[in-house]
Scaffold this motif. Structure first.
Motif, mmCIF file in Angstrom:
data_model
loop_
_atom_site.group_PDB
_atom_site.id
_atom_site.type_symbol
_atom_site.label_atom_id
_atom_site.label_comp_id
_atom_site.label_asym_id
_atom_site.label_seq_id
_atom_site.Cartn_x
_atom_site.Cartn_y
_atom_site.Cartn_z
ATOM 1 N N TYR A 211 0.821 -1.149 -0.055
ATOM 2 C CA TYR A 211 0.177 0.062 0.229
ATOM 3 C C TYR A 211 0.823 1.100 0.144
ATOM 4 C CZ TYR A 211 -3.689 -3.351 0.816
ATOM 5 O OH TYR A 211 -4.485 -4.210 0.949
ATOM 6 N N LEU A 212 0.356 2.382 -0.725
ATOM 7 C CA LEU A 212 1.133 3.568 -1.006
ATOM 8 C C LEU A 212 0.223 4.607 -0.537
ATOM 9 C CD1 LEU A 212 2.765 2.935 -4.354
ATOM 10 C CD2 LEU A 212 3.837 2.438 -2.321
ATOM 11 N N TRP A 213 0.705 5.604 0.192
ATOM 12 C CA TRP A 213 -0.115 6.714 0.836
ATOM 13 C C TRP A 213 0.561 8.279 0.222
ATOM 14 C CZ3 TRP A 213 -4.304 4.938 3.438
ATOM 15 C CH2 TRP A 213 -4.103 3.670 4.109
ATOM 16 N N TYR A 214 -0.604 8.982 -0.172
ATOM 17 C CA TYR A 214 -0.100 10.291 -0.552
ATOM 18 C C TYR A 214 -0.815 11.348 0.110
ATOM 19 C CZ TYR A 214 1.673 7.216 -4.598
ATOM 20 O OH TYR A 214 2.084 6.311 -5.577
ATOM 21 N N GLN A 215 -0.139 12.391 -0.047
ATOM 22 C CA GLN A 215 -0.582 13.756 0.547
ATOM 23 C C GLN A 215 -0.258 14.728 -0.613
ATOM 24 O OE1 GLN A 215 1.458 15.338 3.865
ATOM 25 N NE2 GLN A 215 -0.193 17.097 4.173
ATOM 26 N N ASN A 216 -1.333 15.332 -1.100
ATOM 27 C CA ASN A 216 -1.243 16.525 -1.898
ATOM 28 C C ASN A 216 -0.284 16.214 -3.151
ATOM 29 O OD1 ASN A 216 -2.672 18.270 -0.332
ATOM 30 N ND2 ASN A 216 -0.836 18.876 0.607
ATOM 31 N N ASP A 217 -0.676 14.782 -3.677
ATOM 32 C CA ASP A 217 0.096 13.882 -4.879
ATOM 33 C C ASP A 217 1.398 13.881 -4.747
ATOM 34 O OD1 ASP A 217 -2.207 14.346 -6.573
ATOM 35 O OD2 ASP A 217 -2.070 16.433 -7.018
ATOM 36 N N LYS A 218 1.920 13.791 -3.424
ATOM 37 C CA LYS A 218 3.358 13.503 -3.125
ATOM 38 C C LYS A 218 3.272 12.156 -2.277
ATOM 39 C CE LYS A 218 7.492 15.241 -1.262
ATOM 40 N NZ LYS A 218 8.300 16.264 -0.195
ATOM 41 N N GLN A 219 4.029 11.178 -2.759
ATOM 42 C CA GLN A 219 3.952 9.778 -1.572
ATOM 43 C C GLN A 219 4.506 10.175 -0.343
ATOM 44 O OE1 GLN A 219 5.396 6.308 -3.694
ATOM 45 N NE2 GLN A 219 5.716 5.326 -1.596
ATOM 46 N N ILE A 220 3.963 9.749 0.625
ATOM 47 C CA ILE A 220 4.460 10.146 1.923
ATOM 48 C C ILE A 220 4.929 8.737 2.951
ATOM 49 C CG2 ILE A 220 3.730 12.244 2.113
ATOM 50 C CD1 ILE A 220 1.370 10.987 3.963
ATOM 51 N N HIS A 221 4.200 7.634 2.294
ATOM 52 C CA HIS A 221 4.437 6.289 3.074
ATOM 53 C C HIS A 221 4.199 5.270 2.192
ATOM 54 C CE1 HIS A 221 4.814 3.915 6.717
ATOM 55 N NE2 HIS A 221 3.416 3.346 6.427
ATOM 56 N N GLY A 222 4.764 3.964 2.440
ATOM 57 C CA GLY A 222 4.414 2.708 1.862
ATOM 58 C C GLY A 222 4.584 1.664 2.944
ATOM 59 N N SER A 223 3.414 0.663 2.719
ATOM 60 C CA SER A 223 3.477 -0.539 3.585
ATOM 61 C C SER A 223 2.730 -1.672 3.226
ATOM 62 C CB SER A 223 3.080 0.245 4.864
ATOM 63 O OG SER A 223 2.722 -1.022 6.074
ATOM 64 N N LEU A 224 3.209 -2.899 3.888
ATOM 65 C CA LEU A 224 2.454 -3.866 3.459
ATOM 66 C C LEU A 224 0.882 -3.866 4.281
ATOM 67 C CD1 LEU A 224 4.975 -6.801 3.523
ATOM 68 C CD2 LEU A 224 3.967 -5.667 1.535
ATOM 69 N N GLU A 225 0.923 -2.979 5.475
ATOM 70 C CA GLU A 225 -0.473 -3.036 6.076
ATOM 71 C C GLU A 225 -1.227 -1.941 5.321
ATOM 72 O OE1 GLU A 225 0.478 -1.791 9.968
ATOM 73 O OE2 GLU A 225 1.814 -3.661 10.631
ATOM 74 N N ASN A 226 -2.413 -2.113 5.406
ATOM 75 C CA ASN A 226 -3.449 -1.383 4.659
ATOM 76 C C ASN A 226 -3.946 -0.046 5.574
ATOM 77 O OD1 ASN A 226 -5.092 -2.625 6.424
ATOM 78 N ND2 ASN A 226 -6.742 -2.817 5.011
ATOM 79 N N SER A 227 -3.087 0.396 6.750
ATOM 80 C CA SER A 227 -3.694 1.312 7.613
ATOM 81 C C SER A 227 -2.205 2.152 7.612
ATOM 82 C CB SER A 227 -4.038 0.931 9.060
ATOM 83 O OG SER A 227 -3.265 -0.004 9.570
ATOM 84 N N PHE A 228 -2.582 3.578 7.747
ATOM 85 C CA PHE A 228 -1.520 4.704 8.239
ATOM 86 C C PHE A 228 -2.110 5.763 9.294
ATOM 87 C CE2 PHE A 228 -0.043 8.784 6.707
ATOM 88 C CZ PHE A 228 1.333 8.625 7.376
ATOM 89 N N ARG A 229 -1.134 5.623 10.234
ATOM 90 C CA ARG A 229 -1.503 6.570 11.518
ATOM 91 C C ARG A 229 -0.462 7.582 11.547
ATOM 92 N NH1 ARG A 229 -4.477 5.981 16.080
ATOM 93 N NH2 ARG A 229 -3.724 6.916 18.144
ATOM 94 N N ILE A 230 -1.235 8.788 11.769
ATOM 95 C CA ILE A 230 -0.270 10.099 12.298
ATOM 96 C C ILE A 230 -0.618 10.153 13.633
ATOM 97 C CG2 ILE A 230 -0.018 12.473 11.674
ATOM 98 C CD1 ILE A 230 -1.079 12.031 9.185
ATOM 99 N N ILE A 231 0.474 10.099 14.458
ATOM 100 C CA ILE A 231 0.222 9.887 16.064
ATOM 101 C C ILE A 231 0.124 11.384 16.516
ATOM 102 C CG2 ILE A 231 1.515 9.498 18.090
ATOM 103 C CD1 ILE A 231 2.980 7.124 16.649
ATOM 104 N N SER A 232 0.985 12.371 16.232
ATOM 105 C CA SER A 232 0.708 13.737 16.345
ATOM 106 C C SER A 232 0.751 14.575 15.291
ATOM 107 C CB SER A 232 1.955 14.055 17.280
ATOM 108 O OG SER A 232 1.504 15.507 17.941
ATOM 109 N N LEU A 233 -0.404 15.397 14.983
ATOM 110 C CA LEU A 233 -0.673 16.197 13.936
ATOM 111 C C LEU A 233 -0.093 17.404 14.075
ATOM 112 C CD1 LEU A 233 -4.457 15.268 13.110
ATOM 113 C CD2 LEU A 233 -2.649 14.807 11.730
#
Length: 849
Positions: A211-233
């Motif tokens: 799984y690949l995660w994008y913010q404003n069209d820029k990749q920010i994270h990649g993982s085999l897990e399908n969840s992405f957590r931001i601990i402190s915004l």
């Protein structure tokens, strides 16, 4: 020899017989394999036949016998190929690849055939990649659902024949790329820094995803897990989020999910306001502060100097804590107040609001009075501003006074456009509320003066100028400084251009090259620098500009073009317009060092020949104006003719007369002349003829004479002749005539003597003997000798002449005494010295007239 193709390890014994050859052919020839029979483990039994099963040569055409043949052969069991899915997944998406592998474990050299849903596959399908030459791999590039199905393979061996079908593997091809679903696990649409949030990317199709995660069209994270957590915004985490999934070494990407917006903003900063009119108070006054966050569910806390407020009877909170009232201020209540908002359900706190300073004073101050500009004396029409200020506290109301009278103004500033009645003494005081008032300020004096009028002056001496002439005007303010000046011509402002320029502060106006457009009435007015003070315009000064440059007029007296040396000539140069002229003179375009409008040459000579012009100038050295040059007057100076005196008394008359007749003539002139005669420099009256007779009666002392020609035209007179001395002139001529006769007689005698000697000498030439020296020398020989005597010495030293020579020693010639020339009479009677010339001694002496 024929064979029977079998599989496995069975042994087969076949008995074949036929009654006729045709039957054998029809039975066996249709089943003969195209490949060669095996050679290993082969035993053939043949019964007796009337003919072999397979002929061994073309010559064997015999009819088969009844004898039978028997064959024995090894039979193989057909292998089962093994089909494997080498890619990780059996369901694929468009343009994703699926790899199959087919293998036979028993031996090598197998050729593989591929099948989908029982149908053989060929290389003509561009999405099927399989090398059928000894390769056991099949790659399917998914393009459509038609490629879905059950895949199998078979193996074929050149010796062992063809296997049966392998196991089946079903491949599923989806029609479209999958699209994941993004889930934002948050209860609130807006988040605050420090909170956490979790994104989930859900894929319900297939497996093996990264799984690949994008913010404003820029990749920010990649993982085999399908969840992405931001601990402190943080605020930077705000943006547009979406996810993708990929799998495979040559990755296959899914479509991107729908986007989800995450908004992270700072907590709202509360706004604090002062509800009372001032925050700086005196003791016992009150102050009210209000704090507003603009959102529900937020609570307010108050702070002073960064510390939370403690309980105080003078501090009253109301309206849910948003209003703070300091009911009775003291020095302890002074400080910087701020408020803070809290969202307790989420543990979020805002920043502090802007601070408000509360100052508590003990004593009421005295106001200060200032004035701008700081000038005691000002001019009518100027603006002056008085400022009354209480430096402690705020909310003051000001009261103004002039010469003990209260003015209407209540602002802290008093602005006045000065007039004569505004002169006086000013002061102020301040009040706040009903009970607070200050003392009065210091007193300030203001003087009001009338604006002076500038003085306009002209630097040049003349008010009328000519084209291209320069003009300078000056404007000054008497007994005052700091003024700038503006110029007007005929009530219009004069701009600066190529011809008009202004000096520093506009105090001077300079017209570099005047023209008729500059004509008019000029005035100037002054303005104080940095002050709104302007004078009235001065009285006008009229400037007149002529249309054309003046032309100098040149006159000559006398007006004759031709003059003679010694004449006097005068030139005059005039300009009939304006004044202040100086005159410049030119001869042949060369400037003369002459000044004034008159130029006189008292005695001309040939150097004065030429063309004369003049011009007039005026102005300073750097801005000299010149008129047009005058017309040129030509002056031709010729040499004045000279008079010459001649003696008319001839040589033949010197022994018969006692008088001399003189004649005066003007050389080279054909004009009619009268003459003046001068004796010893004195004019001889009543003698105007060209002849004059000198007698012992009218000139017993034998004086010197000079003559001069006179005429009515030009030249009016000639040069005087050289002086002619008449003393002993007749006697001298007589002596010279006698000497000349002696010389002539001696030359003749010498000539005849030489002839006689030459004749007598020839007669003795025939006699022998030594040659005698010549008695007479030739003229050439006499020239070459230094000892030859002068043949006229005897005549010159005659007794009678000796007496005369003693009397007139200055005219007698001898071997040692040269004949001197003392005056013009030597032009009449001239002799050369009897002394021998350097190269011609013994030559004849001539007398020149």
């Amino acid at each position: 020899m024929g064979y029977i193709e079998v599989f496995g390890v069975m042994h087969l014994a076949a008995l074949c017989s036929a009654l006729a050859y045709e039957d054998v052919t029809s039975m066996l020839m249709d089943n003969v394999p195209t490949s060669a029979p095996p050679t290993e483990n082969q035993t053939i039994y043949v019964t007796s036949m009337s003919r072999n099963i397979f002929p061994t040569s073309e010559a064997s055409t015999e009819t088969p016998t009844s004898e039978a043949s028997t064959e024995t052969q090894t039979v193989y069991e057909p292998p089962v190929p093994s089909l494997q899915l080498q890619s990780p997944w059996w369901d694929v998406f468009p343009f994703e690849k699926a790899d199959f592998g087919c293998s036979v474990n028993s031996s090598s050299d197998w050729i593989f055939i591929w099948y989908r849903n029982g149908q053989r596959l060929y290389d003509v399908d561009q999405n099927v990649s399989s090398n059928l030459s000894n390769q056991a791999a099949l790659t399917i590039t998914a393009e459509s659902q038609a490629q879905s199905g059950k895949y199998s393979c078979k193996a074929h061996h050149e010796v062992k024949g063809e296997s049966i079908h392998s196991n089946l593997i079903e491949l599923k091809v989806y029609a479209n790329k999958p699209k994941p679903m993004l889930v934002l696990n948050s209860k609130w649409q807006k988040m605050f820094p420090g909170e956490s949030v979790t994104f989930q990317c859900v894929m319900n199709i297939s497996f093996g995803w990264h799984y690949l995660w994008y913010q404003n069209d820029k990749q920010i994270h990649g993982s085999l897990e399908n969840s992405f957590r931001i601990i402190s915004l943080t605020v930077s985490d705000s943006g547009r989020y979406y996810c993708k999934a990929k799998r495979g070494q040559n990755p296959f990407y899914t479509e991107q999910s729908e986007t989800s917006m995450l908004e992270v903003s700072e907590p709202p900063t509360p706004t604090m306001k002062l509800r009372t009119s001032w925050s700086d108070v005196f003791q016992m006054e009150s102050v009210e502060l209000i704090c507003d966050v603009g959102r529900p569910n937020w609570t307010i806390t108050w702070h002073r100097n960064g510390m939370a407020l403690q309980e105080d009877p003078a501090l009253v909170l109301s309206f849910g804590g948003s209003l703070l009232n300091i009911t009775s201020a003291s020095r302890a209540h002074g400080g910087r107040y701020a408020c803070k908002a809290h969202l307790e359900s989420r543990g979020v706190s805002s920043d502090f609001s802007k601070t408000t300073s509360v100052t508590v004073y003990e004593n009421i101050p005295k106001p200060s009075l200032s004035k701008d500009p700081v000038l005691t004396s000002m001019y009518v029409g100027e603006n002056v501003t008085f400022t009354c200020k209480v430096h402690v506290g705020s909310g003051w109301v000001y009261h103004w006074f002039k010469d003990e009278k209260k003015l209407v103004a209540t602002d802290k500033t008093l602005r006045i456009k000065l007039g004569p009645h505004d002169e006086g003494i000013y002061w102020c005081k301040a009040t706040r509320g009903q009970r607070t008032a200050t003392d009065i300020s210091e007193r300030v004096t203001q003087e009001v003066l009338e604006i002076p009028l500038p003085s306009l002056m002209r630097s040049s001496q003349w008010a009328d100028v000519f084209p291209t002439e320069s003009v300078t005007l000056s404007c000054t303010m008497v007994n005052s400084s700091g003024w700038t000046y503006t110029w007007h011509r005929d009530n219009r402002v004069i701009p600066s251009d190529d011809a008009v320029s202004f000096g520093p502060d506009g105090a001077t106006l300079s017209i570099r090259s005047a023209s008729t457009s500059h004509e008019g009435q000029y005035c100037c007015w002054g303005k104080l620098k940095d002050r709104a003070v302007s004078s009235n315009c001065t009285s006008g000064m009229t400037l007149r500009v002529y249309d054309n440059k003046p032309i100098a007029k040149l006159g000559q007296d006398p007006e004759d073009v031709v003059m003679h040396t010694g004449d006097s000539v005068s030139y005059s140069c005039h300009i009939n317009q304006s004044s202040g002229w100086e005159y410049v003179w030119y001869q042949n375009d060369i400037r003369l060092s002459v000044s004034g409008n008159n130029y006189t040459i008292r005695s001309v000579d040939k150097t004065n020949t030429g063309s004369y012009k003049c011009e007039a100038v005026r102005g300073r050295t750097t801005r000299i104006f010149k008129t047009e040059q005058s017309q040129a007057l030509r002056l031709q100076v010729e040499e004045r003719p000279s008079a010459n005196i001649m003696v008319l008394t001839g040589w033949s008359e010197v022994f018969s007369t006692d008088s001399l007749v003189l004649m005066c003539e003007v050389k080279g002139s054909e004009e009619m002349w009268t003459f003046k005669w001068f004796m010893e420099g004195q004019w001889i009256m009543n003698s105007t003829s060209d002849k004059y007779t000198v007698t012992p009666q009218n000139d017993p002392v034998q004086s010197q004479y000079i003559c001069q020609g006179i005429q009515s035209g030009r030249p009016s007179y000639s040069q005087r002749s050289d002086a002619l001395a008449t003393k002993n002139l007749l006697l001298k001529r007589r002596v010279l005539l006698s000497i000349s006769g002696c010389i002539l007689f001696g030359i003749v005698a010498v000539f005849f003597g030489c002839v006689v000697l030459r004749v007598t000498r020839r007669k003795a030439d025939h006699f022998e003997g030594p040659e005698e020296a010549e008695l007479f020398l030739t003229m050439a020989q006499l020239k070459d000798r230094d000892d030859a005597p002068c043949p006229l010495v005897d005549y010159i030293t005659d007794e009678k002449l000796n007496d005369l020579a003693k009397e007139e020693a200055d005219i007698i010639c001898s071997e040692e005494t040269p004949l001197s020339v003392t005056s013009q009479d030597d032009q009449v009677v001239t002799t050369e010295s009897c002394e021998k010339p350097p190269a011609q001694e013994g030559a004849l002496v001539s007398f020149q007239h």
